[in-house]
Design a protein around this motif. Structure first.
Motif, PDB file in Angstrom:
ATOM      1  N   UNK A   1       0.853  -1.184   0.000  1.00  0.00           N
ATOM      2  CA  UNK A   1       0.000   0.000   0.000  1.00  0.00           C
ATOM      3  C   UNK A   1       0.889   1.233   0.000  1.00  0.00           C
ATOM      4  N   UNK A   2       0.274   2.384  -0.241  1.00  0.00           N
ATOM      5  CA  UNK A   2       1.021   3.644  -0.204  1.00  0.00           C
ATOM      6  C   UNK A   2       0.692   4.389   1.092  1.00  0.00           C
ATOM      7  N   UNK A   3       1.725   4.972   1.680  1.00  0.00           N
ATOM      8  CA  UNK A   3       1.533   5.889   2.815  1.00  0.00           C
ATOM      9  C   UNK A   3       2.503   7.042   2.572  1.00  0.00           C
ATOM     10  N   UNK A   4       2.057   8.062   1.886  1.00  0.00           N
ATOM     11  CA  UNK A   4       3.002   9.012   1.297  1.00  0.00           C
ATOM     12  C   UNK A   4       3.060  10.380   1.963  1.00  0.00           C
ATOM     13  N   UNK A   5       2.091  10.744   2.796  1.00  0.00           N
ATOM     14  CA  UNK A   5       2.128  12.097   3.352  1.00  0.00           C
ATOM     15  C   UNK A   5       3.317  12.257   4.319  1.00  0.00           C
ATOM     16  N   UNK A   6       4.161  13.303   4.223  1.00  0.00           N
ATOM     17  CA  UNK A   6       4.019  14.376   3.244  1.00  0.00           C
ATOM     18  C   UNK A   6       4.735  14.162   1.899  1.00  0.00           C
ATOM     19  N   UNK A   7       5.858  13.472   1.868  1.00  0.00           N
ATOM     20  CA  UNK A   7       6.652  13.488   0.632  1.00  0.00           C
ATOM     21  C   UNK A   7       7.191  12.110   0.273  1.00  0.00           C
ATOM     22  N   UNK A  44      -3.899   6.787  -3.209  1.00  0.00           N
ATOM     23  CA  UNK A  44      -3.871   5.454  -2.589  1.00  0.00           C
ATOM     24  C   UNK A  44      -3.650   4.407  -3.672  1.00  0.00           C
ATOM     25  N   UNK A  45      -2.766   3.457  -3.386  1.00  0.00           N
ATOM     26  CA  UNK A  45      -2.652   2.250  -4.215  1.00  0.00           C
ATOM     27  C   UNK A  45      -2.513   1.076  -3.247  1.00  0.00           C
ATOM     28  N   UNK A  46      -3.296   0.036  -3.465  1.00  0.00           N
ATOM     29  CA  UNK A  46      -3.259  -1.150  -2.600  1.00  0.00           C
ATOM     30  C   UNK A  46      -3.189  -2.412  -3.435  1.00  0.00           C
ATOM     31  N   UNK A  47      -2.444  -3.377  -2.915  1.00  0.00           N
ATOM     32  CA  UNK A  47      -2.470  -4.744  -3.447  1.00  0.00           C
ATOM     33  C   UNK A  47      -2.705  -5.638  -2.238  1.00  0.00           C
TER      34      UNK A  47
END
Ligand code: ARG
Ligand code: ZN
Length: 484
Positions: A171-177, A239-242
């Protein structure tokens, strides 16, 4: 600025013909030297982004061969525009080795500077305002890492190894950069963009991403899922999830622009039992209550992707990232409010992140009041909390302040002080006008203060300003009228 860049007047300038031919030579004093790309100038993250660059759209094709690992194969096609002539395009990128870069389909000079975290492209001719270019980048290998000093977590692309009740996942956890760990990106919230996200996963897996599911097809060994996020969002909100999700559809909620239906779908991993799932059944009601205060829901879909790791919840657009351990009403309301404040109304600078967190925290109170709970006791609890902590003026001065108690709780109390001063009707009109006004350009704290004066007058502005600027904690605001 996504699709809203200031292209109007500038578009006229370069209509004479292809930019490559129409541009007069620059005076040598203005001619870019060795490093022509200037970062955006964020006060917390001064190296991020490129000034004058406007990425309109990211078209991403991601192949995840082994869920749970950081391995990726990606083709990214960026639609680029510019608000000033750009001799070079400089994207933030911490990802794996770049294999190929093309500019409008042609070979182009490029350099991957891993130390600086930049991918620099020098086209044969400058990108001119009013023109667009298609930049394609292919890369494969391990996603990069960007350590967050506050969370014990690397931001960006995440690999979750298989556990007793959890399949391997990503998954993505991107905040802040952290978006730059898996994507070449103008990694600043002031340049939101639309996204097409195409994810190829092995058999047995489901992919989910921000936006509306457009296509799902079988390919040898797996499936390809395509999502369209047609409203601009900051890259950190993608968001991207697998995962081995179960998808649960609910009836659309008529809270979109002009009463249009907002699609409802949630994604649950095998470990999400009935207790975890229950609060998501109230998401339709939450959308109703919040859109009453903030105006129409800004996106075509909303829901949650529930995950096992114990990370904070995150307001990824149309698809909140919701840990099992955060699957509570109040957190769901908070992340839903961020769809307006953060995802649609975007920040001009990370120092102003209280404009995201304070508004989202305040939405918790608006929801609880709508359920008949005692708002005054929530406000009193907030006041106790922020009084027990070192308080600060709301504009953050360093990275460690971005997500502190002041941003969340003092930020919420600032809004409560404003509401108490003007009353519910004026406050509601103000919130809706703020969302409408700043849906087309990034917002800073000074913009909010100026807008408050314009809409509500100088007294209201002063009330808010004291909460924004005072080095000490202002007195507890008292709601002028009894809670409805
Ligand atoms: N914006 C998230 C929220 O809903 C919190 C994210 C915290 N991120 C971080 N890098 N500290 O409140
Ligand atoms: Zn938040």
């Amino acid at each position: 600025l996504g699709t809203w860049g200031p292209v109007g007047a500038q578009a006229l300038i370069s209509q004479a013909g292809p930019a490559q031919l129409a541009v007069p030579a620059l005076p040598s004093i203005l001619a870019p030297a060795a490093n022509p790309a200037q970062p955006i100038g964020d006060s917390i993250f001064p190296a991020l982004g490129q000034a004058g660059l406007d990425v309109r759209h990211y078209d991403l094709s991601l192949q995840v061969d082994q869920p749970g690992t950081l391995g990726l194969r990606v083709g990214a096609v960026l639609t680029l525009a510019a608000t000033r002539p750009l001799e070079q395009v400089s994207l933030d990128f911490l990802g794996p080795a770049v294999q190929e870069v093309r500019w409008n389909g042609q070979a182009v000079a490029w350099q991957q500077d891993r130390a600086a975290g930049k991918l620099r492209i020098t086209p044969a001719a400058a990108l001119q305002p009013g023109r667009t270019a298609q930049l394609s980048v292919r890369y494969a290998g391990q996603a990069g890492t960007r350590r967050d000093p506050e969370l014990n977590l690397s931001l960006g692309w995440q690999g979750v190894p298989a556990g007793p009740s959890q399949p391997a996942a990503n998954y993505t956890f991107s905040e802040p950069d952290g978006a730059r760990t898996f994507l070449p990106v103008n990694d600043h919230p002031s340049d939101p963009a639309t996204f097409t996200t195409r994810i190829t996963v092995p058999r047995g897996y489901v992919a989910a991403a921000s936006g509306v599911l457009r296509a799902e097809e079988a390919v040898p060994g797996g499936r390809v899922f395509t999502f369209e996020q047609a409203q601009p969002i900051p890259a950190y909100a993608l968001a991207i999830h697998v995962n081995q999700f179960q998808t649960v559809q609910a009836p659309a909620v008529p809270v979109g622009v002009g009463g249009a239906g907002v699609q409802r779908r949630d994604y649950f991993p095998p470990a999400a039992d009935g207790t975890i799932r229950a609060p998501y059944l109230r998401l339709g009601d939450m959308l109703g209550v919040l859109s009453g205060w903030f105006g129409p829901f800004p996106f075509a879909a909303h829901g949650a992707a529930v995950i096992s790791p114990r990370v904070p919840a995150l307001e990824t657009a149309t698809l909140m990232t919701m840990p099992l351990a955060s699957s509570f009403e109040r957190v769901i309301v908070h992340e839903t409010a961020h769809q307006w404040f953060g995802d649609r109304v975007v920040l001009g600078d990370w120092a102003d992140v209280w404009l995201n967190e304070g508004f989202a925290t305040y939405a918790e109170l608006l929801w609880l009041e709508s359920r008949g709970e005692n708002g005054a006791s929530v406000v009193a609890a907030w006041y106790e909390r922020v009084r027990d902590q070192a308080t600060r003026p709301l504009v953050a001065r360093r990275e460690g302040e971005l997500f502190d108690t002041s941003a969340y709780v003092r930020g919420a109390l600032a809004l409560h002080a404003l509401r108490s001063a003007v009353g519910d009707d004026a406050f509601r009109r103000f919130l809706r006008a703020y969302v409408a006004q700043f849906s087309t350009r990034p917002v800073r704290t000074a913009d909010l203060l100026a807008f408050t004066r314009q809409e509500l007058g100088p007294v209201a502005q002063t009330v808010l300003r004291v909460w924004v600027e005072s080095p000490t904690l202002p007195p507890l605001p008292v709601l002028a009228r009894p809670a409805a």
